[in-house]
Design a protein around this motif. Structure first.
Motif, PDB file in Angstrom:
ATOM      1  N   ASP A  65     -29.278 -40.568 -15.271  1.00  0.00           N
ATOM      2  CA  ASP A  65     -28.520 -40.842 -16.503  1.00  0.00           C
ATOM      3  C   ASP A  65     -28.319 -42.343 -16.673  1.00  0.00           C
ATOM      4  N   ALA A  66     -28.037 -43.032 -15.552  1.00  0.00           N
ATOM      5  CA  ALA A  66     -27.813 -44.482 -15.604  1.00  0.00           C
ATOM      6  C   ALA A  66     -29.077 -45.207 -16.056  1.00  0.00           C
ATOM      7  N   VAL A  67     -30.240 -44.777 -15.558  1.00  0.00           N
ATOM      8  CA  VAL A  67     -31.514 -45.391 -15.968  1.00  0.00           C
ATOM      9  C   VAL A  67     -31.718 -45.200 -17.467  1.00  0.00           C
ATOM     10  N   HIS A  68     -31.477 -43.975 -17.925  1.00  0.00           N
ATOM     11  CA  HIS A  68     -31.637 -43.684 -19.358  1.00  0.00           C
ATOM     12  C   HIS A  68     -30.753 -44.616 -20.185  1.00  0.00           C
ATOM     13  N   ASP A  69     -29.490 -44.748 -19.759  1.00  0.00           N
ATOM     14  CA  ASP A  69     -28.536 -45.584 -20.509  1.00  0.00           C
ATOM     15  C   ASP A  69     -28.936 -47.058 -20.493  1.00  0.00           C
ATOM     16  N   MET A  70     -29.361 -47.554 -19.306  1.00  0.00           N
ATOM     17  CA  MET A  70     -29.688 -48.989 -19.244  1.00  0.00           C
ATOM     18  C   MET A  70     -30.928 -49.311 -20.077  1.00  0.00           C
ATOM     19  N   LEU A  71     -31.882 -48.375 -20.139  1.00  0.00           N
ATOM     20  CA  LEU A  71     -33.070 -48.611 -20.971  1.00  0.00           C
ATOM     21  C   LEU A  71     -32.708 -48.502 -22.449  1.00  0.00           C
ATOM     22  N   ALA A  72     -31.873 -47.519 -22.792  1.00  0.00           N
ATOM     23  CA  ALA A  72     -31.453 -47.345 -24.187  1.00  0.00           C
ATOM     24  C   ALA A  72     -30.724 -48.598 -24.690  1.00  0.00           C
ATOM     25  N   GLU A  73     -29.891 -49.185 -23.813  1.00  0.00           N
ATOM     26  CA  GLU A  73     -29.170 -50.417 -24.188  1.00  0.00           C
ATOM     27  C   GLU A  73     -30.145 -51.556 -24.498  1.00  0.00           C
ATOM     28  N   ARG A  74     -31.324 -51.496 -23.899  1.00  0.00           N
ATOM     29  CA  ARG A  74     -32.336 -52.537 -24.110  1.00  0.00           C
ATOM     30  C   ARG A  74     -33.349 -52.132 -25.175  1.00  0.00           C
ATOM     31  N   GLY A  75     -33.051 -51.021 -25.856  1.00  0.00           N
ATOM     32  CA  GLY A  75     -33.913 -50.569 -26.949  1.00  0.00           C
ATOM     33  C   GLY A  75     -35.259 -50.032 -26.501  1.00  0.00           C
ATOM     34  N   THR A  76     -35.311 -49.477 -25.306  1.00  0.00           N
ATOM     35  CA  THR A  76     -36.577 -48.931 -24.813  1.00  0.00           C
ATOM     36  C   THR A  76     -36.337 -47.610 -24.092  1.00  0.00           C
ATOM     37  N   LEU A  77     -37.408 -46.963 -23.678  1.00  0.00           N
ATOM     38  CA  LEU A  77     -37.313 -45.670 -23.008  1.00  0.00           C
ATOM     39  C   LEU A  77     -38.241 -45.640 -21.802  1.00  0.00           C
ATOM     40  N   LEU A  78     -38.008 -44.669 -20.941  1.00  0.00           N
ATOM     41  CA  LEU A  78     -38.926 -44.411 -19.836  1.00  0.00           C
ATOM     42  C   LEU A  78     -40.182 -43.782 -20.432  1.00  0.00           C
TER      43      LEU A  78
ATOM     44  N   LYS B  92     -32.264 -31.488  -1.730  1.00  0.00           N
ATOM     45  CA  LYS B  92     -30.862 -31.306  -2.115  1.00  0.00           C
ATOM     46  C   LYS B  92     -30.478 -32.254  -3.260  1.00  0.00           C
ATOM     47  N   LYS B  93     -30.888 -33.518  -3.137  1.00  0.00           N
ATOM     48  CA  LYS B  93     -30.391 -34.533  -4.085  1.00  0.00           C
ATOM     49  C   LYS B  93     -31.394 -34.971  -5.148  1.00  0.00           C
ATOM     50  N   THR B  94     -32.667 -35.113  -4.767  1.00  0.00           N
ATOM     51  CA  THR B  94     -33.622 -35.747  -5.677  1.00  0.00           C
ATOM     52  C   THR B  94     -34.505 -34.756  -6.429  1.00  0.00           C
ATOM     53  N   ALA B  95     -34.859 -33.633  -5.796  1.00  0.00           N
ATOM     54  CA  ALA B  95     -35.743 -32.662  -6.456  1.00  0.00           C
ATOM     55  C   ALA B  95     -35.233 -32.203  -7.833  1.00  0.00           C
ATOM     56  N   PRO B  96     -33.891 -32.092  -8.052  1.00  0.00           N
ATOM     57  CA  PRO B  96     -33.433 -31.688  -9.388  1.00  0.00           C
ATOM     58  C   PRO B  96     -33.886 -32.626 -10.516  1.00  0.00           C
ATOM     59  N   LEU B  97     -34.347 -33.835 -10.164  1.00  0.00           N
ATOM     60  CA  LEU B  97     -34.819 -34.763 -11.193  1.00  0.00           C
ATOM     61  C   LEU B  97     -36.056 -34.226 -11.910  1.00  0.00           C
ATOM     62  N   THR B  98     -36.841 -33.386 -11.227  1.00  0.00           N
ATOM     63  CA  THR B  98     -38.027 -32.857 -11.913  1.00  0.00           C
ATOM     64  C   THR B  98     -37.604 -32.030 -13.128  1.00  0.00           C
ATOM     65  N   GLY B  99     -36.557 -31.229 -12.966  1.00  0.00           N
ATOM     66  CA  GLY B  99     -36.033 -30.452 -14.096  1.00  0.00           C
ATOM     67  C   GLY B  99     -35.467 -31.350 -15.189  1.00  0.00           C
ATOM     68  N   TYR B 100     -34.787 -32.403 -14.779  1.00  0.00           N
ATOM     69  CA  TYR B 100     -34.187 -33.359 -15.719  1.00  0.00           C
ATOM     70  C   TYR B 100     -35.270 -33.982 -16.602  1.00  0.00           C
ATOM     71  N   TYR B 101     -36.343 -34.474 -15.962  1.00  0.00           N
ATOM     72  CA  TYR B 101     -37.399 -35.138 -16.734  1.00  0.00           C
ATOM     73  C   TYR B 101     -38.267 -34.141 -17.496  1.00  0.00           C
ATOM     74  N   TYR B 102     -38.389 -32.922 -16.961  1.00  0.00           N
ATOM     75  CA  TYR B 102     -39.104 -31.872 -17.695  1.00  0.00           C
ATOM     76  C   TYR B 102     -38.367 -31.564 -18.994  1.00  0.00           C
ATOM     77  N   ALA B 103     -37.045 -31.447 -18.900  1.00  0.00           N
ATOM     78  CA  ALA B 103     -36.224 -31.133 -20.085  1.00  0.00           C
ATOM     79  C   ALA B 103     -36.324 -32.240 -21.133  1.00  0.00           C
TER      80      ALA B 103
END
Length: 198
Positions: A94-107, A156-167
């Protein structure tokens, strides 16, 4: 081109990140390197990180996020970057998304190297045995118990990111069990960029 490489320890993210750096001329941003650099340069965030590390504590998400935000504002990141080992959690994503959005760009995308854990563990065992046979020291990460603990931590901690980026329709997957050059070719097809990004 702003990329995140995902996959468990031993999946080959570091190797592929280095190849992307060479091909596209964009930096690979590792949180460990960024932390050390910020501390060495004595930036405001670096001083905060140093105080925490000197006290033997873990650096908070807030500090890590601030260090990443500071780093992506540097000139060599203007054309893009590859995030390596960060984000590790949904909060950091979420933090990455926000910091890129603040700079007018996306992943642009998160590329997951899909691997078979059992084969990864057997590779680690083999590598440790080969090092011992050659009279070389065995890397700490090449201890199967340590490696399996790192795998559990990843799931436990990082694998859920695949679902996040898939969504978010940003997840792309490659066969991380293929030979290294084939993995590189799969990533090149996904990235679909000219030889160098201008």
């Amino acid at each position: 081109m702003r990329l995140i490489l995902l996959g468990p320890p031993g999946a080959g993210k570091g190797t592929q990140a280095q190849r992307l750096v060479q091909k596209y001329g964009i930096p690979q941003l590792s949180t460990g390197d960024m932390l050390r650099e910020a501390v060495a340069q004595g930036t405001e965030v670096g001083k905060r990180a140093k105080a925490v590390m000197d006290a033997g504590e873990l650096v908070s998400d807030e500090i890590v996020n601030a260090i990443v935000a500071e780093r992506i504002d540097q000139d060599d990141c203007v054309r893009g970057f590859i995030l390596d080992g960060y984000p590790r959690t949904l909060a950091q994503a979420d933090a990455v998304h926000d910091m890129l959005a603040e700079r007018g760009t996306l992943l642009d995308m998160a590329i997951e190297l899909v691997v078979d854990d059992k084969i990864l563990v057997s590779r680690i065992v083999k590598r440790a045995e080969e090092a011992k046979a050659a009279g070389q020291p065995v890397r700490k990460d090449d201890n199967p118990e340590v490696f399996e603990e790192r795998l559990r931590e990843y799931y436990k901690k990082t694998a859920p990111l695949t679902g996040y980026y898939y969504a978010n329709d940003q997840l792309r997957q490659v066969d991380g069990m293929a030979p290294i050059d084939d993995v590189t070719a799969q990533i090149d097809r996904l990235v679909g960029q000219p030889e160098r990004v201008s």
